[in-house]
Design a protein around this motif. Structure first.
Motif, PDB file in Angstrom:
ATOM      1  N   ALA A  22       0.823  -1.558  -0.021  1.00  0.00           N
ATOM      2  CA  ALA A  22      -0.153  -0.037   0.155  1.00  0.00           C
ATOM      3  C   ALA A  22       0.982   1.418   0.063  1.00  0.00           C
ATOM      4  CB  ALA A  22      -0.743   0.381   1.348  1.00  0.00           C
ATOM      5  N   LEU A  23       2.147   1.096   0.921  1.00  0.00           N
ATOM      6  CA  LEU A  23       2.842   2.583   0.550  1.00  0.00           C
ATOM      7  C   LEU A  23       3.509   2.413  -0.649  1.00  0.00           C
ATOM      8  CD1 LEU A  23       4.707   2.136   4.382  1.00  0.00           C
ATOM      9  CD2 LEU A  23       3.268   3.992   3.666  1.00  0.00           C
ATOM     10  N   TRP A  26       1.421   3.722  -2.795  1.00  0.00           N
ATOM     11  CA  TRP A  26       0.608   5.861  -2.307  1.00  0.00           C
ATOM     12  C   TRP A  26       1.909   6.348  -2.886  1.00  0.00           C
ATOM     13  CZ3 TRP A  26       3.772   8.523   0.534  1.00  0.00           C
ATOM     14  CH2 TRP A  26       3.102   9.726   0.805  1.00  0.00           C
ATOM     15  N   GLU A  29       1.345   7.337  -6.186  1.00  0.00           N
ATOM     16  CA  GLU A  29       0.868   8.207  -7.608  1.00  0.00           C
ATOM     17  C   GLU A  29       1.465   8.939  -6.739  1.00  0.00           C
ATOM     18  OE1 GLU A  29      -3.710   8.840  -6.006  1.00  0.00           O
ATOM     19  OE2 GLU A  29      -3.247   6.110  -6.037  1.00  0.00           O
ATOM     20  N   GLU A  30       1.632   9.416  -5.506  1.00  0.00           N
ATOM     21  CA  GLU A  30       1.794  10.639  -5.400  1.00  0.00           C
ATOM     22  C   GLU A  30       3.035  11.111  -5.701  1.00  0.00           C
ATOM     23  OE1 GLU A  30       0.932  13.386  -2.389  1.00  0.00           O
ATOM     24  OE2 GLU A  30      -1.258  11.758  -3.299  1.00  0.00           O
ATOM     25  N   ASP A  64       0.979  12.737   4.382  1.00  0.00           N
ATOM     26  CA  ASP A  64      -0.569  11.644   3.952  1.00  0.00           C
ATOM     27  C   ASP A  64      -0.212  10.223   4.151  1.00  0.00           C
ATOM     28  OD1 ASP A  64      -1.246  14.782   2.788  1.00  0.00           O
ATOM     29  OD2 ASP A  64      -0.024  14.828   1.603  1.00  0.00           O
ATOM     30  N   ALA A  65       0.733   9.939   3.622  1.00  0.00           N
ATOM     31  CA  ALA A  65       0.588   8.132   3.988  1.00  0.00           C
ATOM     32  C   ALA A  65      -0.792   7.657   5.255  1.00  0.00           C
ATOM     33  CB  ALA A  65       1.841   7.753   4.035  1.00  0.00           C
ATOM     34  N   SER A  67      -2.700   7.858   5.216  1.00  0.00           N
ATOM     35  CA  SER A  67      -4.645   7.276   5.307  1.00  0.00           C
ATOM     36  C   SER A  67      -4.194   6.126   5.189  1.00  0.00           C
ATOM     37  CB  SER A  67      -5.073   7.926   4.123  1.00  0.00           C
ATOM     38  OG  SER A  67      -3.548   8.330   2.721  1.00  0.00           O
ATOM     39  N   VAL A  68      -2.681   5.681   4.402  1.00  0.00           N
ATOM     40  CA  VAL A  68      -1.826   3.871   3.918  1.00  0.00           C
ATOM     41  C   VAL A  68      -2.551   3.137   5.794  1.00  0.00           C
ATOM     42  CG1 VAL A  68      -0.590   2.523   3.540  1.00  0.00           C
ATOM     43  CG2 VAL A  68      -1.202   4.148   2.201  1.00  0.00           C
ATOM     44  N   CYS A  90      10.964   5.379  -2.835  1.00  0.00           N
ATOM     45  CA  CYS A  90      10.470   4.457  -1.785  1.00  0.00           C
ATOM     46  C   CYS A  90      11.104   3.380  -1.310  1.00  0.00           C
ATOM     47  CB  CYS A  90       9.100   3.897  -3.229  1.00  0.00           C
ATOM     48  SG  CYS A  90       7.764   2.837  -2.665  1.00  0.00           S
TER      49      CYS A  90
END
Length: 123
Positions: A22-23, A26, A29-30, A64-65, A67-68, A90
């Motif tokens: 998920a990270l 994310w 996308e970011e 903002d991560a 949310s993950v 990442c």
């Protein structure tokens, strides 16, 4: 009954593959370019670029991560465990944040609770 540190670590370890996946999604996308990818033949100049000097994602955007982390672990991403300045990749972000998140999840690292915003009283 509260879970022990060992039980919390087992829970975290079971969720780690999903957390990392998920990270990664994310982060991708970011950091995706708004305009798409820059063509290989695009001129770049001879002096380099100021953009090349910045991290791939800065520490303020990493918040903002949360949310993950809320979705996978049920906890917010504490700002105090994020590396100041951000991360160049990442892999660097995951290598830094995941072990710290494990300690937060297991209660080894105590983090400040964020104050909730009170609703204004209706008149």
């Amino acid at each position: 009954m509260d879970a022990t540190k060992d039980q919390l670590e087992e829970i975290f370890n079971a969720k780690t593959p999903l957390l990392i996946s998920a990270l990664e999604a994310w982060f991708e996308e970011e950091t995706a370019s708004i305009d798409g990818t820059v063509p290989a033949g695009a001129p770049s100049g001879s002096g380099g670029s100021i953009i090349a000097m910045r991290p791939a994602i800065d520490s303020k955007r990493v918040i903002d991560a949360t949310s993950v982390t809320k979705e996978v672990l049920g906890i917010e991403l504490p700002p105090e465990i994020i590396k100041a300045g951000g991360y160049a990749s990442c892999d660097e972000m995951i290598a830094d944040i995941v072990p710290k998140l494990q300690k937060v999840f297991a209660g080894e690292i105590k983090v400040k609770k964020r104050k909730t915003i009170r609703e204004p009283e209706k008149v």
